[in-house]
Scaffold this motif. Sequence first.
Motif, PDB file in Angstrom:
ATOM      1  N   ASP A 310      34.941  37.404  38.513  1.00  0.00           N
ATOM      2  CA  ASP A 310      36.394  37.278  38.601  1.00  0.00           C
ATOM      3  C   ASP A 310      36.975  38.198  37.542  1.00  0.00           C
ATOM      4  N   GLY A 311      37.122  39.464  37.904  1.00  0.00           N
ATOM      5  CA  GLY A 311      37.456  40.500  36.929  1.00  0.00           C
ATOM      6  C   GLY A 311      38.736  40.248  36.170  1.00  0.00           C
ATOM      7  N   ASP A 312      39.776  39.721  36.847  1.00  0.00           N
ATOM      8  CA  ASP A 312      41.050  39.526  36.150  1.00  0.00           C
ATOM      9  C   ASP A 312      41.216  38.108  35.625  1.00  0.00           C
ATOM     10  N   GLY A 313      40.197  37.249  35.796  1.00  0.00           N
ATOM     11  CA  GLY A 313      40.220  35.912  35.212  1.00  0.00           C
ATOM     12  C   GLY A 313      41.324  35.021  35.723  1.00  0.00           C
ATOM     13  N   ASP A 314      41.707  35.200  36.989  1.00  0.00           N
ATOM     14  CA  ASP A 314      42.784  34.375  37.536  1.00  0.00           C
ATOM     15  C   ASP A 314      42.276  33.173  38.315  1.00  0.00           C
ATOM     16  N   GLY A 315      40.951  32.969  38.342  1.00  0.00           N
ATOM     17  CA  GLY A 315      40.388  31.841  39.053  1.00  0.00           C
ATOM     18  C   GLY A 315      40.053  32.106  40.502  1.00  0.00           C
ATOM     19  N   ASP A 321      39.777  38.157  46.161  1.00  0.00           N
ATOM     20  CA  ASP A 321      40.997  38.468  45.423  1.00  0.00           C
ATOM     21  C   ASP A 321      41.711  39.674  46.033  1.00  0.00           C
ATOM     22  N   ALA A 322      42.887  39.419  46.639  1.00  0.00           N
ATOM     23  CA  ALA A 322      43.672  40.508  47.235  1.00  0.00           C
ATOM     24  C   ALA A 322      44.406  41.311  46.166  1.00  0.00           C
ATOM     25  N   CYS A 323      44.538  40.753  44.973  1.00  0.00           N
ATOM     26  CA  CYS A 323      45.226  41.436  43.870  1.00  0.00           C
ATOM     27  C   CYS A 323      44.310  41.358  42.646  1.00  0.00           C
ATOM     28  N   PRO A 324      43.292  42.214  42.573  1.00  0.00           N
ATOM     29  CA  PRO A 324      42.231  42.046  41.569  1.00  0.00           C
ATOM     30  C   PRO A 324      42.616  42.409  40.144  1.00  0.00           C
ATOM     31  N   ASN A 325      43.819  42.906  39.912  1.00  0.00           N
ATOM     32  CA  ASN A 325      44.188  43.325  38.556  1.00  0.00           C
ATOM     33  C   ASN A 325      45.379  42.542  38.023  1.00  0.00           C
ATOM     34  N   ALA A 328      46.508  38.782  32.705  1.00  0.00           N
ATOM     35  CA  ALA A 328      45.994  37.492  32.227  1.00  0.00           C
ATOM     36  C   ALA A 328      47.130  36.495  32.077  1.00  0.00           C
ATOM     37  N   GLY A 329      46.881  35.256  32.500  1.00  0.00           N
ATOM     38  CA  GLY A 329      47.850  34.182  32.361  1.00  0.00           C
ATOM     39  C   GLY A 329      48.843  34.064  33.490  1.00  0.00           C
ATOM     40  N   THR A 330      48.804  34.994  34.456  1.00  0.00           N
ATOM     41  CA  THR A 330      49.750  34.944  35.571  1.00  0.00           C
ATOM     42  C   THR A 330      49.335  33.875  36.570  1.00  0.00           C
ATOM     43  N   ALA A 331      50.293  33.035  37.009  1.00  0.00           N
ATOM     44  CA  ALA A 331      50.000  32.056  38.054  1.00  0.00           C
ATOM     45  C   ALA A 331      49.826  32.788  39.382  1.00  0.00           C
ATOM     46  N   VAL A 332      48.746  32.468  40.106  1.00  0.00           N
ATOM     47  CA  VAL A 332      48.452  33.188  41.345  1.00  0.00           C
ATOM     48  C   VAL A 332      48.299  32.202  42.487  1.00  0.00           C
ATOM     49  N   CYS A 337      47.110  36.691  44.198  1.00  0.00           N
ATOM     50  CA  CYS A 337      48.317  37.466  43.901  1.00  0.00           C
ATOM     51  C   CYS A 337      49.340  36.592  43.185  1.00  0.00           C
ATOM     52  N   THR A 338      50.252  37.258  42.463  1.00  0.00           N
ATOM     53  CA  THR A 338      51.285  36.545  41.717  1.00  0.00           C
ATOM     54  C   THR A 338      51.988  35.536  42.610  1.00  0.00           C
ATOM     55  N   GLN A 339      52.054  34.292  42.165  1.00  0.00           N
ATOM     56  CA  GLN A 339      52.689  33.241  42.948  1.00  0.00           C
ATOM     57  C   GLN A 339      54.165  33.168  42.574  1.00  0.00           C
TER      58      GLN A 339
END
Length: 458
Positions: A310-315, A321-325, A328-332, A337-339
């Motif tokens: 999980d390269g970007d650590g978003d869970g 992951d459609a948005c792999p970058n 950090a800390g962004t709710a997805v 992808c950004t929620q």
Amino acid sequence: MRKLLSAALAAALTLGALSDSVTAQEMGTIDAGFFGRYSLIDESLSPDDALSLGLHFGMFVFRNWALETQGSYGATSGDPSAKLAPFYVRLAYHRAFTDKWTGIIGAGWVRDNTDPPGPGDSFADDGFSGSLGALRHFNDRLALRFDIVGDYLPSPIFEGPGNDLTNVNLHFQMGLNWRWGVKPPAPDSDNDGVPDAQDQCQGTAMGAYVNYFGCVPEGDADMDGVLDSADRCANSPRGEPVTATGCPVDTDNDGVIDSADRCPNTPAGTRVNATGCPLDTDGDGVLDANDRCPNTPAGTRVNAQGCVPDGDGDGVPDPMDACPNTPAGTAVDARGCTQLFTAERREIVLEGVTFATGSANLTAESNEILDRVAEALVNNPEVRVEVQGHTDNTGSLAGNNRISAARAASVRQYLISKGVAANRLTARGYGPTRPRADNGTADGRQQNRRVELQRIDQ
């Protein structure tokens, strides 16, 4: 008052020194005492602090669990002062850390009886209370007790229309505590039913038959060379090598005896199978001892920790992951992808999206934020939004309406340029008509100058 407290303390210490009763935190034990209290009162009630005296009483209803009541009476330091007489009922857990110190944590109900300054009726509020404290034992009977108590009153009696108050009071208190109760059972270290003072054979295996003196009648029932009185494994297989305590040898302490262990040098703490070899339950090539994701589906590519990357650590694992970058800390969302929206949140403020002073030109700092918004919208094609521009009340109404509409249109056009379909976006300026904060302060005006997205497809 100071002389009275000093005399009371001296008498209490003398009484405690004379007492040699051995008590414990068993059911039926009773605590009682008095305390002094310093209180930080909610400013909606009084701007002044308060001093009080109080009494407490508690009974242990289970081992280590006490039902406690407490009351105090005092007044705030101002002139005129408010009279305070709170009463508490709480359940408290007592944990002895040493023979001198016991920690206490509790929670329960408080009735806050208050007589405000000046003429008028007193009133009472109900709320919730939590406490954190400690006992410093001088002996089995007497202790010095410290507590920090917090009261939360969700609906004070003096709140009214447009005045939604909650009161939070914080109290620091110290006093003496006396204890009366049942004596603890006589120590029995090896749990063989014979008190230590009588037990001549300490360390008898649990469940073993013992005599009056706590000893097993001499014998070697499993014929392993260790007498039954010292044999902790009384049914060892015939011929199995055993330790001095009569248990089969397990050199690497993995739970598999040496005669059945195919991997006799397994590192300490490693989970093993029935043959004593390290486990790889999910078959991903990473042993369970090192596998942080022990239930990976068969055939899944994993990293050195046994987890799907999980390269970007978003869970959201990289393969999904459609948005792999994502930063950090962004709710997805489930796609990674950004929620932007949830069932409870249908509008968001685009924090960090700003414009050049007096214009609709986006600053460079806004691009990264809008890029993520555009990415989220592209990956959620069913979502339609209204881009809203808002201002503070500085300047003319016509000017504010014009600049808010222009800024909303500027954000809409940027999102279109990043791939969001134009028919999914509308733009509208609301000027100063929908403030989020008080325009009378600089901070409030800053909050009111904003761009929002509101979901309109549902």
